[in-house]
Write an enzyme that holds these catalytic residues in place. Structure first.
Site, PDB file in Angstrom:
ATOM      1  N   HIS A  42      58.477 -11.572  -4.731  1.00 19.72           N
ATOM      2  CA  HIS A  42      58.835 -10.292  -5.345  1.00 19.72           C
ATOM      3  C   HIS A  42      60.087  -9.715  -4.703  1.00 19.72           C
ATOM      4  CE1 HIS A  42      58.662  -6.353  -7.015  1.00 19.72           C
ATOM      5  NE2 HIS A  42      58.243  -5.771  -5.910  1.00 19.72           N
ATOM      6  N   GLU A  82      57.193 -15.920 -15.053  1.00 18.91           N
ATOM      7  CA  GLU A  82      58.324 -15.223 -14.442  1.00 18.91           C
ATOM      8  C   GLU A  82      58.353 -15.386 -12.931  1.00 18.91           C
ATOM      9  OE1 GLU A  82      60.115 -10.856 -13.463  1.00 18.91           O
ATOM     10  OE2 GLU A  82      58.020 -11.427 -13.218  1.00 18.91           O
ATOM     11  N   HIS A 119      54.021 -11.864 -15.957  1.00 21.42           N
ATOM     12  CA  HIS A 119      54.753 -11.169 -14.897  1.00 21.42           C
ATOM     13  C   HIS A 119      54.279 -11.654 -13.535  1.00 21.42           C
ATOM     14  CE1 HIS A 119      55.609  -7.337 -12.514  1.00 21.42           C
ATOM     15  NE2 HIS A 119      56.798  -7.689 -12.969  1.00 21.42           N
ATOM     16  N   ASP A 151      60.395 -14.279  -9.659  1.00 21.42           N
ATOM     17  CA  ASP A 151      61.463 -13.524  -9.013  1.00 21.42           C
ATOM     18  C   ASP A 151      62.070 -14.446  -7.954  1.00 21.42           C
ATOM     19  OD1 ASP A 151      60.848 -11.246 -10.464  1.00 21.42           O
ATOM     20  OD2 ASP A 151      59.541 -10.427  -8.911  1.00 21.42           O
TER      21      ASP A 151
END
Length: 334
Positions: free
Chosen positions: A59, A44, A17, A46
């Site tokens: 983020h 991951e 994450h 964003d």
């Protein structure tokens, strides 16, 4: 009555994450690299867009709390207030910066009080582009190992409304990287619905519908996430997505009895990749906390085991090293 455990539809994967964000500032190449070294299956990013339409990993498009932009006097005049998905945000935003300008900034830890060790790295790392994340994953996909990427489209409706539509741009960049088939090491995720449906018509890559215990999609394509998590809602999702990414509380709210979400999703062929396992006490159920310090680490492995026992098909974690060890131990004992 106890909720019966389901069986995973696919071998559980570990998704780093924002990288190994419990150990390095999130969404930095250092965080992603550490996650890969710790054995994560997927990293991951964003994704948000710059003024010149380049995907970068942050983020949020509001970079006030994740970069040192506030200490750059040349950008002071760009501080502004915007309405994003119905909420007012004041700060600095990626869409007001070119990539070259963003590259002059450096990342800072988003949760310095909980993760003071991460704050030691403040000012060291650049804001990475999607292209750099793809290159990193491919460089480490050697010797039979494949490192995948798991990008999230952030605020796609908002970006489209200001003239920066994401969907086709993302699909084209992934296709250029050689990724367009369901078997390719990519998942595309979104909290919105209509952009996933559009992407479904553009590529064969696997899609994940994100959802939370409260609220609903910002594009208002469904009345609520709760409605989407019903058997009827899940059946509709299965028409365009490979799986769902529910908040942990949708599967088991703290120490309460588990819901039927895992079995209900599996019944219509959807995988589940819940988010997010974090080691700090403040993020763990009361029974798995150790001591009273919110920043101290509790029994994250036990939390992961609970959900793996319920049959999830993978999970997001800020501590991928622990996630890989726990997943592998559970697999060996089955």
């Amino acid at each position: 009555m106890a909720t019966p455990a389901s069986h995973p539809l696919s071998p559980p994967i570990v998704i780093a994450h924002r990288g190994a964000s419990g150990l390095r500032p999130e969404h930095t190449l250092a965080s992603y690299t550490l996650a890969i070294e710790q054995g994560a299956d997927f990293i991951e990013p964003d994704l948000v867009l710059t003024k010149d339409n380049v995907f970068v990993a942050r983020h949020e498009n509001d970079i006030t709390g994740t970069t040192n932009v506030a200490s750059h006097p040349e950008f002071a005049a760009r501080r502004t207030t915007k309405m994003i998905d119905g909420e007012s945000h004041t700060g600095w935003f990626t869409e007001d910066f070119t990539l070259a300008e963003l590259k002059t900034l450096r990342a800072i830890e988003r949760l310095p009080k909980l993760r003071p060790d991460n704050a030691r790295y403040d000012g060291q790392f650049e804001v990475p582009t999607l292209a750099e994340v793809i290159t990193l994953a491919k460089r480490h996909s050697v010797g039979g190992r494949v490192v995948g990427i798991y990008p999230e489209t952030k605020h796609p409706s908002y970006f489209a409304s200001i003239g920066h539509p994401m969907d086709a741009l993302l699909v084209a960049q992934l296709k250029a990287a050689g990724w367009s088939r369901p078997s390719d090491p990519v998942f595309i995720q979104s909290f919105e619905v209509d952009n996933l449906k559009r992407i479904h018509g553009m590529t064969g890559l696997r899609l994940i519908q994100l959802m939370d215990a409260s609220g609903g999609p910002a594009d208002h394509a469904a009345p609520s996430y709760a409605a989407m998590a019903t058997p009827a809602g899940l059946k509709a999702i299965a028409g365009y997505a490979y799986g769902i990414g529910p908040g942990l509380g949708m599967i088991q709210n703290g120490d309460a009895a588990p819901s039927t979400l895992v079995a209900d999703a599996h019944a219509v062929g959807l995988r589940l990749h819940p988010w997010t396992f974090r080691a700090e006490n403040t993020f763990l159920p009361k029974s798995l906390q150790v001591g009273t310090d919110p920043a101290a680490h509790g029994r994250i492995e036990a939390a992961m085991r609970r959900y793996l026992a319920l049959g999830i098909d993978g999970f997001f974690t800020d501590f991928p090293g622990i996630g890989v060890q726990t997943r592998n131990a559970v697999k060996e004992n089955r």
